[in-house]
Motif scaffolding. Structure first.
Motif, PDB file in Angstrom:
ATOM      1  N   CYS A 228      -1.881   3.484   4.290  1.00  0.00           N
ATOM      2  CA  CYS A 228      -3.276   3.846   3.691  1.00  0.00           C
ATOM      3  C   CYS A 228      -3.086   4.592   2.240  1.00  0.00           C
ATOM      4  CB  CYS A 228      -4.105   4.916   4.503  1.00  0.00           C
ATOM      5  SG  CYS A 228      -5.583   5.240   3.838  1.00  0.00           S
ATOM      6  N   SER A 229      -3.718   4.080   1.567  1.00  0.00           N
ATOM      7  CA  SER A 229      -3.784   4.575  -0.094  1.00  0.00           C
ATOM      8  C   SER A 229      -5.187   4.550  -0.509  1.00  0.00           C
ATOM      9  CB  SER A 229      -2.560   3.822  -0.845  1.00  0.00           C
ATOM     10  OG  SER A 229      -2.871   2.629  -1.204  1.00  0.00           O
TER      11      SER A 229
ATOM     12  N   CYS B 221       0.862  -1.039   0.032  1.00  0.00           N
ATOM     13  CA  CYS B 221      -0.185  -0.009   0.153  1.00  0.00           C
ATOM     14  C   CYS B 221       0.843   1.274  -0.095  1.00  0.00           C
ATOM     15  CB  CYS B 221      -1.011  -0.164   1.253  1.00  0.00           C
ATOM     16  SG  CYS B 221      -2.055  -1.179   1.061  1.00  0.00           S
TER      17      CYS B 221
ATOM     18  N   CYS C 135      -6.300   0.839   0.262  1.00  0.00           N
ATOM     19  CA  CYS C 135      -5.852  -0.097   0.603  1.00  0.00           C
ATOM     20  C   CYS C 135      -5.074   0.342   1.978  1.00  0.00           C
ATOM     21  CB  CYS C 135      -4.604  -0.351  -0.372  1.00  0.00           C
ATOM     22  SG  CYS C 135      -3.229  -1.501   0.131  1.00  0.00           S
TER      23      CYS C 135
ATOM     24  N   VAL D  53      -7.443  -4.691   0.305  1.00  0.00           N
ATOM     25  CA  VAL D  53      -8.003  -3.530  -0.496  1.00  0.00           C
ATOM     26  C   VAL D  53      -9.706  -3.636  -0.033  1.00  0.00           C
ATOM     27  CG1 VAL D  53      -9.022  -2.693  -2.793  1.00  0.00           C
ATOM     28  CG2 VAL D  53      -6.561  -3.714  -2.387  1.00  0.00           C
TER      29      VAL D  53
ATOM     30  N   GLY E  64      -1.120  -5.419   1.831  1.00  0.00           N
ATOM     31  CA  GLY E  64      -2.328  -4.201   1.931  1.00  0.00           C
ATOM     32  C   GLY E  64      -3.638  -5.237   1.601  1.00  0.00           C
TER      33      GLY E  64
END
Length: 322
Positions: A114-115, A86, A108, A147, A145
């Motif tokens: 966090c993205s 991520c 993610c 999603v 990560g």
């Protein structure tokens, strides 16, 4: 007589709601589907899912009534799959990441970063994921990560977690998601494996366990070889139940309010085929009806991008229906 109520810290001036003459109870018990047609369930017109209502009624005994409330989930997200990384900013919690990605379709998260994204091409499933070190953060897999899809349809598209023993994955338990309304087996924590229940939706399974003061299965470590036969079991991981005021559409698990002698109450889930009295309001009483009683409202801050509202209603059940 209406009870007097001191202004609660952090709440703003009063606004009108129901009066003591607006609210009444039926004098007979029915299942939820048999509630009289002329009973407008109290609470069904409350609109905000982010509002917290404190209802205080005069009562001389403990009663439980059907009310206008419904069961949903605390998070409007679905886990979809796993990415190797991520590439985003640091985020302390799953909920913080969800809030940060407001306006995006996916995010993610892996307890470190966090993205956000509007595009997701599935690469790896959720099979090897485990509950994070902090269970509030949902699912984790090493440094990968997970999603999540945001803003899921509340009636049709919610996914709930399940475990299944698989010989194809090194004789291990794998995680998968199913539509929450599907009916499969489940086990309550602290139960013996022989107490496996079958053919229940996730909410029905969760309610059955909560009636025993237990939770749905959270860990597979205690499960013996006798149930490693490929059966799929509901689990309690990223999905958490939430009860809030509003019109209900359920026909399996419904909501009632339990009132104590001191006038306090709590909303709780019940199977819809139980028999209870109903708490009603007059049809001409709007959701912001009479000026004879009051509520307190106040913005208490932003929670997951929404405003949490404190609402205090003071009323009395003056007469039961004859």
């Amino acid at each position: 007589m209406l009870k007097t109520l001191k202004k609660k810290d952090g709440c703003n001036p009063y606004l009108p709601l129901y009066s003591e003459d607006d609210v009444y109870t039926t004098n007979s018990t029915t299942t939820y589907s048999k509630i009289p047609a002329d009973c407008n369930l109290f609470g069904s017109k409350f609109r905000s899912e982010n509002s917290s209502y404190k209802l205080i009624l005069n009562t001389t005994d403990t009663f439980t009534y059907w009310v206008g409330a419904k069961i949903g989930f605390k998070r409007n997200i679905n886990p979809l799959g796993v990415l190797r990384k991520c590439n985003g900013t640091k985020s302390r919690s799953l909920d913080e990441c969800d809030s940060r990605c407001k306006g995006w379709k996916y995010f993610c998260y892996n307890e470190k970063s966090c993205s956000c994204s509007n595009d997701y091409k599935k690469k790896n499933g959720l099979a090897q994921t485990k509950i994070c070190d902090n269970p509030e953060n949902g699912l984790c897999l090493l440094s990968h990560g997970v999603v999540y899809e945001r803003d899921v349809d509340v009636l049709n598209d919610f996914l709930c977690g399940a475990y299944q023993f698989s010989k194809q994955f090194d004789n291990s338990w794998i995680f998968k998601t199913l539509n929450c309304s599907e009916k499969i087996s489940f086990i309550c924590d602290e139960d013996e494996p022989s107490s496996v229940q079958v053919n229940s939706s996730w909410l029905s399974a969760e309610h059955t366990c909560s009636k025993r003061d237990q939770h749905l299965l959270q860990s597979t470590e205690k499960l013996g070889i006798e149930i490693k036969d490929g059966t799929i079991y509901w689990v309690s991981s990223f999905r958490q139940k939430k009860i809030f005021w509003g019109k209900d559409f359920s026909n399996i698990v419904c909501v009632a309010a339990k009132f104590e002698i001191n006038g306090s109450y709590r909303l709780e889930s019940h199977f819809c085929n139980e028999s209870l009295e109903s708490l009603c309001h007059k049809p001409d009483a709007s959701s912001y009806g009479s000026s004879k009683s009051v509520i307190l409202t106040s913005s208490l801050g932003t929670v997951l991008g929404g405003v949490l509202v404190c609402v205090v209603l003071v009323a009395a059940i003056k007469n039961r229906r004859n």
